[in-house]
Scaffold this motif. Structure first.
Motif, PDB file in Angstrom:
ATOM      1  N   LEU A   1       0.797  -1.223   0.000  1.00 30.32           N
ATOM      2  CA  LEU A   1       0.000   0.000   0.000  1.00 30.32           C
ATOM      3  C   LEU A   1       0.829   1.274   0.000  1.00 30.32           C
ATOM      4  CD1 LEU A   1      -2.637  -1.183   2.621  1.00 30.32           C
ATOM      5  CD2 LEU A   1      -2.921  -1.067   0.144  1.00 30.32           C
ATOM      6  N   HIS A   2       2.145   1.164   0.175  1.00 30.11           N
ATOM      7  CA  HIS A   2       3.016   2.337   0.164  1.00 30.11           C
ATOM      8  C   HIS A   2       3.803   2.332  -1.136  1.00 30.11           C
ATOM      9  CE1 HIS A   2       6.362   5.019   1.446  1.00 30.11           C
ATOM     10  NE2 HIS A   2       5.393   5.603   2.113  1.00 30.11           N
ATOM     11  N   ALA A   3       3.555   3.320  -1.989  1.00 26.09           N
ATOM     12  CA  ALA A   3       4.082   3.289  -3.361  1.00 26.09           C
ATOM     13  C   ALA A   3       5.604   3.199  -3.387  1.00 26.09           C
ATOM     14  CB  ALA A   3       3.602   4.522  -4.122  1.00 26.09           C
ATOM     15  N   ALA A   4       6.298   4.012  -2.571  1.00 26.51           N
ATOM     16  CA  ALA A   4       7.763   4.001  -2.592  1.00 26.51           C
ATOM     17  C   ALA A   4       8.315   2.646  -2.160  1.00 26.51           C
ATOM     18  CB  ALA A   4       8.301   5.114  -1.688  1.00 26.51           C
ATOM     19  N   THR A   5       7.723   2.069  -1.120  1.00 27.01           N
ATOM     20  CA  THR A   5       8.161   0.751  -0.655  1.00 27.01           C
ATOM     21  C   THR A   5       7.876  -0.304  -1.705  1.00 27.01           C
ATOM     22  OG1 THR A   5       7.624   1.441   1.594  1.00 27.01           O
ATOM     23  CG2 THR A   5       8.003  -0.891   1.246  1.00 27.01           C
ATOM     24  N   ARG A   6       6.722  -0.204  -2.332  1.00 32.05           N
ATOM     25  CA  ARG A   6       6.347  -1.170  -3.378  1.00 32.05           C
ATOM     26  C   ARG A   6       7.327  -1.114  -4.543  1.00 32.05           C
ATOM     27  NH1 ARG A   6       1.278   0.532  -3.993  1.00 32.05           N
ATOM     28  NH2 ARG A   6       1.609   1.797  -5.845  1.00 32.05           N
TER      29      ARG A   6
ATOM     30  N   THR B   1      -4.399   4.924   6.230  1.00 28.07           N
ATOM     31  CA  THR B   1      -4.328   6.231   6.902  1.00 28.07           C
ATOM     32  C   THR B   1      -3.082   6.333   7.768  1.00 28.07           C
ATOM     33  OG1 THR B   1      -6.746   6.371   6.924  1.00 28.07           O
ATOM     34  CG2 THR B   1      -5.541   7.814   8.437  1.00 28.07           C
ATOM     35  N   GLY B   2      -2.785   5.264   8.512  1.00 26.29           N
ATOM     36  CA  GLY B   2      -1.615   5.279   9.389  1.00 26.29           C
ATOM     37  C   GLY B   2      -0.308   5.336   8.636  1.00 26.29           C
ATOM     38  N   ILE B   3      -0.222   4.597   7.522  1.00 22.92           N
ATOM     39  CA  ILE B   3       1.016   4.579   6.736  1.00 22.92           C
ATOM     40  C   ILE B   3       1.344   5.961   6.202  1.00 22.92           C
ATOM     41  CG2 ILE B   3       2.016   3.740   4.559  1.00 22.92           C
ATOM     42  CD1 ILE B   3       0.570   1.113   5.019  1.00 22.92           C
ATOM     43  N   HIS B   4       0.334   6.701   5.798  1.00 27.33           N
ATOM     44  CA  HIS B   4       0.562   7.978   5.126  1.00 27.33           C
ATOM     45  C   HIS B   4       0.318   9.183   6.028  1.00 27.33           C
ATOM     46  CE1 HIS B   4      -0.108   5.084   1.816  1.00 27.33           C
ATOM     47  NE2 HIS B   4       0.832   5.776   1.233  1.00 27.33           N
ATOM     48  N   SER B   5       0.139   8.953   7.321  1.00 28.34           N
ATOM     49  CA  SER B   5       0.126  10.054   8.281  1.00 28.34           C
ATOM     50  C   SER B   5       1.510  10.133   8.927  1.00 28.34           C
ATOM     51  CB  SER B   5      -0.951   9.825   9.346  1.00 28.34           C
ATOM     52  OG  SER B   5      -2.243   9.841   8.767  1.00 28.34           O
ATOM     53  N   ALA B   6       1.834  11.272   9.482  1.00 32.01           N
ATOM     54  CA  ALA B   6       3.169  11.452  10.063  1.00 32.01           C
ATOM     55  C   ALA B   6       3.106  12.475  11.189  1.00 32.01           C
ATOM     56  CB  ALA B   6       4.156  11.918   8.990  1.00 32.01           C
ATOM     57  N   GLU B   7       3.926  12.252  12.214  1.00 33.76           N
ATOM     58  CA  GLU B   7       3.979  13.167  13.351  1.00 33.76           C
ATOM     59  C   GLU B   7       5.431  13.378  13.770  1.00 33.76           C
ATOM     60  OE1 GLU B   7       1.875  13.869  17.715  1.00 33.76           O
ATOM     61  OE2 GLU B   7       1.801  11.900  16.762  1.00 33.76           O
ATOM     62  N   VAL B   8       5.811  14.628  14.001  1.00 33.31           N
ATOM     63  CA  VAL B   8       7.172  14.953  14.451  1.00 33.31           C
ATOM     64  C   VAL B   8       7.069  15.836  15.688  1.00 33.31           C
ATOM     65  CG1 VAL B   8       8.243  14.723  12.193  1.00 33.31           C
ATOM     66  CG2 VAL B   8       7.288  16.924  12.860  1.00 33.31           C
TER      67      VAL B   8
ATOM     68  N   LEU C   1      -6.976  12.389   5.353  1.00 36.11           N
ATOM     69  CA  LEU C   1      -8.434  12.283   5.399  1.00 36.11           C
ATOM     70  C   LEU C   1      -8.984  11.376   4.313  1.00 36.11           C
ATOM     71  CD1 LEU C   1      -9.428  16.022   6.050  1.00 36.11           C
ATOM     72  CD2 LEU C   1      -9.281  14.158   7.713  1.00 36.11           C
ATOM     73  N   ASN C   2      -8.262  11.231   3.231  1.00 32.80           N
ATOM     74  CA  ASN C   2      -8.766  10.481   2.083  1.00 32.80           C
ATOM     75  C   ASN C   2      -7.814   9.336   1.734  1.00 32.80           C
ATOM     76  OD1 ASN C   2     -10.056   9.590  -0.197  1.00 32.80           O
ATOM     77  ND2 ASN C   2      -9.463  11.324  -1.479  1.00 32.80           N
ATOM     78  N   PRO C   3      -7.978   8.171   2.354  1.00 33.87           N
ATOM     79  CA  PRO C   3      -7.090   7.047   2.044  1.00 33.87           C
ATOM     80  C   PRO C   3      -7.228   6.545   0.623  1.00 33.87           C
ATOM     81  CG  PRO C   3      -8.909   6.317   3.431  1.00 33.87           C
ATOM     82  CD  PRO C   3      -9.000   7.805   3.360  1.00 33.87           C
ATOM     83  N   ALA C   4      -8.320   6.896  -0.041  1.00 36.35           N
ATOM     84  CA  ALA C   4      -8.554   6.403  -1.405  1.00 36.35           C
ATOM     85  C   ALA C   4      -7.497   6.900  -2.386  1.00 36.35           C
ATOM     86  CB  ALA C   4      -9.948   6.827  -1.876  1.00 36.35           C
ATOM     87  N   VAL C   5      -6.873   8.042  -2.110  1.00 36.98           N
ATOM     88  CA  VAL C   5      -5.881   8.568  -3.060  1.00 36.98           C
ATOM     89  C   VAL C   5      -4.690   7.631  -3.178  1.00 36.98           C
ATOM     90  CG1 VAL C   5      -6.554  10.964  -2.699  1.00 36.98           C
ATOM     91  CG2 VAL C   5      -4.761   9.971  -1.281  1.00 36.98           C
ATOM     92  N   HIS C   6      -4.401   6.877  -2.129  1.00 34.63           N
ATOM     93  CA  HIS C   6      -3.272   5.949  -2.164  1.00 34.63           C
ATOM     94  C   HIS C   6      -3.696   4.540  -2.570  1.00 34.63           C
ATOM     95  CE1 HIS C   6      -0.513   8.864  -0.430  1.00 34.63           C
ATOM     96  NE2 HIS C   6      -1.452   9.165   0.446  1.00 34.63           N
ATOM     97  N   PHE C   7      -4.996   4.291  -2.570  1.00 38.46           N
ATOM     98  CA  PHE C   7      -5.491   2.981  -3.009  1.00 38.46           C
ATOM     99  C   PHE C   7      -5.910   3.011  -4.473  1.00 38.46           C
ATOM    100  CE2 PHE C   7      -8.525  -0.693  -2.730  1.00 38.46           C
ATOM    101  CZ  PHE C   7      -7.591  -1.625  -2.290  1.00 38.46           C
TER     102      PHE C   7
END
Length: 869
Positions: free
Chosen positions: A335-340, A365-372, A563-569
Motif C-alpha cells: 500500500l506504500h508506493a515508494a516501498t512497493r 491512513t496510518g502509513i501515510h500520516s506522520a507526526e514529528v 483524510l482520504n485514504p482512497a488517493v493511495h489505493f
C-alpha cells in the motif's frame, strides 16, 4: 493428507481436504471475480478456512488462465487469426479488441493497400512477439526443470565460487605485499569518511536530459533491505536495521565503484579500499533466484538457501519477483508506493488479494500520516547543521542549497510551534498551549514556507539519501568527542545531543571504529521529518495538519492527518486486473464501498460483495443483547452513566451470575483500559471481586505487550486444571479491552472462550480533533442516502461496531466449537446497530429486556452443550 480435486460449477479446485460447502461457494465466487476483473469484498468468519479458500481459488484461476493463454497463443501462431464472438475469424492484428471489425479501424479515405500493409505488419509483429515469449518461457521452464532434477548444477556453481574466492584471496594478499613495499601515502584529513559525504546531486529533469536513462532502469541503491534476510555476519552485528541498511548500501556502492574504476583505469591517488559484500555476486544471485522459483519458500528457507549458495536472500528473492506466480508480502508494503517500487512489485495486470483486510482503511491512513515532535525538529536541525559545517567544503552547490532549504524548513516548523531552534527544547516553555487544526495550504502560509518547492525537497531527500548520511555521521560520532582544534564544534554538538537524550552514556572519546560493538540507536529524526515533508505534498483537500502545543517545545508536535485514504489505493485498483479484500469480519462493508472504492474512482458495478455463514451448526452459538441487570438497572454505558457506582455494581452482578453457569473461560471486554481499571477497583472495594473469585480465577489484560503471552499461558493452565480437578472454581475470567492486545489475533477456542461479554459500546472519543475533522470531511464528500444518518455519524457507529465484531470473533474458532456472546447495553437492540453485526451472529441474536429470561437461556444453552455427546 493428499490433495483432492473438488469440482464446483465445472471448475476443478485442488484442496488438501474435503472443503466445507461455504468454501466451495467462496472459491467459485472468487474465480468469477478474478475472471471478470472486478473488485471483491469477501467476508468469511474466522475458523472457516478463509485464507486457504483464497489461495486455492486464486491459484486455480491462475492455472486455467495460463493454460487458456498458451492455447490461444498456439492457435494464433498456427492459424494467424483470432476468433470473434459470433464464430467468425479476423486477422491477428485485431486480437487486442475482438469486438471491432476491420472497417471500424480503417481511417476514412485511407487507400486499401495502406491498410493491408499496416495490417500485415501488425500481424508479423504479433507473431514475432508470441514466438519470443514462447522461447523465453521454454528456456525458463527448462532452467527450473534442470534445477529440480540436476544437483550437479549446484555443485558446479559451488566449485566455481570456491575458485573465485581463492583467486580473490590471492589477489588481496598480493596487493597487501605491494602496498607494504610502496609505503603508506599521506592521508587527507577526512579520509575514511567518503561514505558520509553526499554524492553530487542532479535533479530528475537534469538526470534524464543529460543521460537519457530511464529512472526505472537498474539502480544499485535500493530503498529498503529486510533485516531478517541478511546473512552477512559483519552487517548483522551492527544491531539496528538502519545501520544494516547503511552498511549494505555502502558495500553495494563499493562494488559498483570498483567495477567502474576497473573499466575507466584513471590515474588517481590510491584510496583506502572499502569492503564489498561477498554475497552480492551476479551469478550467485541468479542461482538463488532460480532456486527460489522452484517452489514456495518461507523466510527461514530463504536464509538457509542463501547461506548455501553464498548469495543474499533479499536480493535473490527480489530478483525472483518478476517471474514468480505468487508473491506473499505484508500489505503495508503493497500500500506504500515508494516501498512497493523499491521491492520491485509491479501491479500492472496483476491480481491482488488482501487478507485480514478489516483494518485496511486505518492501515492506509496510518502509513501515510506522520507526526514529528519539537525535540526531533531541534535535534535534526542541530545534526544537519553540524554535518554541513564539517563537510561543506566537499559538497557541491546543489547539495548545499537543498541542505540550507531543509534547515530553513526545520527552523520554521519550530517557530510555528512557538519555539526557538537555537535553544534546548526540553527547557523551552510555550506561551500558548492547545491543539490547532489547519488545512495544508494554511499551514504552509503560516509557517512561511509556501515559497519552498516541497516536491523538489522531497525528491532530493529520496535521491540523495541525506537522512542516511546524517544517521551515519551521528552514529560515527555518537559519543562525546575530545575537544581539539579540528573538531571543537562536533564536541559541542555531542553535548547538545546529550542534553536532548540524557540517557546517552560517555563510553569513548573517539569515533566508533569499524568492527567495534555498537549499541543500537534510534533512527535519525530527519527520517521521520522526511515523512512529514512528503505528507505536506498531499492535495489540500485530502489532509490536515494538527499543531499540538503542550507546555514545552519537546512535548509539542506537528501531525499530518490523511483524510482520504482512497488517493493511495486508487493506483492499486486502477493498475490491477482484479483486487480482492477479504476478512473474517468485514462488516460494515459500507466503509469499504464509500470511503475506499467509490472515492478511488471504482464504478459501483465493478464491486462484488460475498458473505457466507459459519461452519458451526446454528444452535452452537447463543448471542444475547441484555438491556437490564438483575436489579432492573437499565444498561446504557454512555460516558455520562458508565462510571456511576450502580452501573458498575450491576455489571459485577451480571458477571457473577454468568460465571455460575458458564464452564471454562469467560472473556469480558471493556471500552478502555481506564474504565477497566475503575471497574476493577470498585469491585475490589465493594466485595464483588471476591464473589467473582469463588467461581473464576480473575486475570487482567496487561498493558505491556511482552507480558501478554505469560498471562494467556496462566489463563489457559488455570482453565485446564479446574476442568480436571473439579471444585467450586470452574475456570477463569479474563478482563480485556476492546482494541487491546486480546481483541485481535488471539484464539479463544473451546474452553478458553465459552462466553464473550461486551460491556457497553466502544465508541471512539467524539471530542478528538482528528475524528471531528474526518467526520466533517465525510459529510462534505460523501452523499447522504434517503433515511440514512450523515456520513460522519455513520463513521462513528461503524468504528464502534468494527471493534465489537473483532472482539466477539475471538470465540467460535472451528466447526465443533460453541460459545455464548453477551452484549451488555440496550443500544445494541436498535435495528441499525444490529444490522452491523456479522450475518451469522445477527441471524441468531435474542434481545432480552430483563435479566431473568437471559439468565435462563444462558443456563439452558451451556447445560445442553456441556453434556458429552
Amino acid at each position: 493428507m493428499a490433495n483432492k480435486t473438488q469440482e464446483v460449477g465445472g471448475i476443478h479446485f485442488p484442496f488438501p481436504f474435503t472443503p466445507y460447502s461455504i468454501q466451495k461457494d467462496f472459491m467459485a465466487e472468487l474465480y468469477r471475480v478474478l475472471e471478470a476483473g472486478k473488485i471483491g469484498i469477501f467476508e468469511s468468519p474466522t475458523g472457516t478456512g478463509k485464507s486457504l479458500s483464497l489461495i486455492c481459488g486464486a491459484l486455480s484461476w491462475l492455472r486455467d488462465f495460463e493454460q487458456k493463454k498458451h492455447q490461444e497463443e498456439a492457435r494464433l501462431l498456427e492459424t494467424g487469426t483470432v476468433s470473434l464472438s459470433d464464430g467468425q475469424e479476423q486477422p491477428l492484428s485485431l486480437s487486442s479488441s475482438c469486438t471491432e471489425t476491420p472497417d471500424t479501424l480503417r481511417p476514412v479515405g485511407e487507400p486499401d493497400w495502406v491498410t493491408q500493409f499496416v495490417q500485415k505488419k501488425e500481424e508479423r509483429d504479433l507473431v514475432d512477439r508470441l514466438k519470443e515469449e514462447q522461447v523465453r518461457r521454454k528456456k525458463r521452464e527448462e532452467r527450473l526443470q534442470q534445477i529440480r532434477h540436476n544437483a550437479q548444477l549446484k555443485y558446479a556453481a559451488k566449485r566455481m565460487r570456491q575458485e573465485e574466492e581463492e583467486m580473490e584471496r590471492v589477489l588481496h594478499l598480493s596487493r597487501e605485499v605491494l602496498a607494504a613495499g610502496a609505503g603508506a601515502e599521506p592521508r587527507e584529513q577526512l579520509a575514511g569518511e567518503e561514505d558520509l559525504v553526499l554524492a553530487e546531486y542532479e535533479s530528475d529533469e537534469e538526470k534524464g536530459a543529460a543521460s537519457g536513462v530511464d529512472e526505472d532502469e537498474d539502480d544499485p541503491e535500493e530503498e529498503h533491505v529486510t533485516k531478517n534476510l541478511c546473512i552477512n555476519e559483519d552487517v548483522k552485528t551492527l544491531g539496528s536495521a538502519q545501520l544494516m541498511n547503511d552498511r549494505c548500501m555502502e558495500m553495494q556502492r563499493s562494488k559498483h565503484e570498483k567495477s567502474r574504476a576497473e573499466e575507466e583505469k584513471p590515474k588517481r591517488r590510491r584510496q583506502e579500499r572499502r569492503a564489498t559484500c561477498p554475497f552480492y555476486g551476479y551469478e550467485q544471485l541468479q542461482l538463488l533466484r532460480d532456486q527460489v522459483l522452484v517452489g514456495v519458500k518461507d523466510i527461514e528457507q530463504l536464509v538457509a538457501l542463501g547461506k548455501e549458495a553464498r548469495a543474499c536472500p533479499y536480493y535473490g528473492s527480489r530478483s525472483a519477483i518478476p517471474a514468480a506466480q505468487l508473491v506473499v508480502l505484508p500489505y503495508q508494503m503493497l500500500l506504500h508506493a515508494a516501498t512497493r517500487q523499491a521491492a520491485g512489485i509491479r501491479l500492472q495486470g496483476q491480481v491482488v488479494l488482501i487478507d485480514e483486510a478489516h483494518n485496511l482503511i486505518d492501515t492506509i491512513t496510518g502509513i501515510h500520516s506522520a507526526e514529528v515532535s519539537g525535540s526531533q525538529l531541534c535535534q535534526a536541525h542541530s545534526q544537519l547543521l553540524q554535518y554541513m559545517e564539517r563537510y561543506g567544503k566537499r559538497l557541491k552547490a546543489k547539495n548545499l542549497m537543498y541542505i540550507k532549504q531543509i534547515l530553513y524548513l526545520l527552523e520554521k516548523f519550530v517557530t510555528v510551534l512557538g519555539g526557538n531552534i537555537k535553544q534546548n527544547p526540553n527547557t523551552q516553555s510555550l506561551s500558548e498551549t492547545g491543539t490547532e487544526l489547519k488545512t495544508i495550504n494554511d499551514f504552509l502560509f503560516e509557517s512561511q514556507i509556501d515559497n519552498i518547492n516541497l516536491f523538489k525537497v522531497r525528491r532530493y531527500c529520496e535521491r540523495s539519501m541525506v537522512s542516511r548520511k546524517l544517521f551515519g555521521f551521528t552514529e560515527r560520532y555518537g559519543t562525546v568527542l575530545a575537544p581539539s582544534k579540528e573538531q571543537p564544534k562536533l564536541a559541542g554538538f555531542q553535548h547538545f545531543l546529550q542534553s536532548l537524550q540524557p540517557t546517552v552514556t560517555q563510553t569513548s572519546v573517539t569515533p566508533v571504529e569499524e568492527g567495534e560493538a555498537r549499541v543500537p540507536r534510534p533512527a535519525s529524526p530527519l527520517m521521520h521529518i522526511e515523512s512529514f515533508l512528503a505528507a505536506l505534498t498531499t492535495a489540500n483537500q485530502d489532509g490536515r495538519v494538527i499543531l499540538s502545543r503542550q507546555g514545552s517545545l519537546s512535548q509539542s508536535s506537528l501531525k499530518f492527518l490523511l483524510l482520504n485514504p482512497a488517493v493511495h489505493f486508487a493506483q492499486v485498483v486502477k493498475e490491477c486486473r482484479a483486487v480482492v479484500i477479504a476478512g473474517g469480519t468485514m462488516q460494515p462493508v459500507s466503509d469499504f464501498r464509500e470511503q475506499l472504492l467509490a472515492c478511488a474512482g471504482v464504478e459501483a458495478e465493478r464491486v462484488v460483495e460475498f458473505s457466507c455463514g459459519h461452519v458451526i451448526p446454528p444452535d452452537n452459538i447463543l448471542p444475547l443483547v441484555i438491556c437490564s441487570g438483575p436489579s432492573s438497572q437499565q444498561l446504557e454505558f454512555t460516558y455520562q452513566k458508565r462510571e456511576l457506582p450502580q452501573m458498575m455494581d450491576e455489571t459485577g452482578r451480571i458477571l457473577c451470575n454468568l460465571c455460575t453457569v458458564v464452564p471454562g473461560g469467560v472473556v469480558c471486554f471493556f471500552p478502555s483500559y481506564e474504565y477497566q481499571r475503575q471497574v476493577y477497583a470498585h469491585w475490589d472495594k465493594s466485595g464483588l471481586l471476591a464473589r467473582l473469585a469463588v467461581r473464576k480465577k480473575i486475570f487482567q489484560e496487561p498493558k505491556r505487550a511482552n507480558q501478554v503471552e505469560q498471562v494467556l499461558m496462566e489463563y489457559s493452565r488455570c482453565i485446564k486444571c479446574c476442568g480436571q480437578a473439579g471444585g467450586t472454581v470452574t475456570g477463569a475470567l479474563l478482563l480485556s479491552v476492546v482494541g487491546g492486545k486480546m481483541s485481535e489475533g488471539i484464539n479463544f477456542s473451546d474452553n478458553l472462550g465459552r462466553c464473550v461479554v461486551m460491556v457497553g459500546m466502544p465508541y471512539p472519543n467524539i471530542k478528538s480533533p482528528e475524528l471531528q475533522e474526518k467526520m466533517a470531511y465525510l459529510d462534505q464528500t460523501l452523499p447522504r442516502g434517503p433515511g440514512q444518518p450523515p456520513p460522519g455519524k455513520a463513521l462513528v457507529e461503524n468504528l464502534c461496531m468494527k471493534a465489537v465484531n473483532q472482539s466477539i470473533g475471538r470465540a467460535i474458532r472451528h466447526q465443533k466449537d460453541f460459545a455464548s456472546i453477551v452484549l451488555l447495553d440496550q443500544r445494541y437492540a436498535r435495528p441499525p446497530i444490529l444490522g452491523k453485526l456479522p450475518a451469522w451472529i445477527r441471524d441468531r441474536v435474542e434481545v432480552k429486556a430483563t435479566f431473568g429470561p437471559a439468565f435462563a437461556a444462558m443456563r439452558k444453552f451451556h447445560r445442553e452443550k456441556s453434556v458429552p455427546s
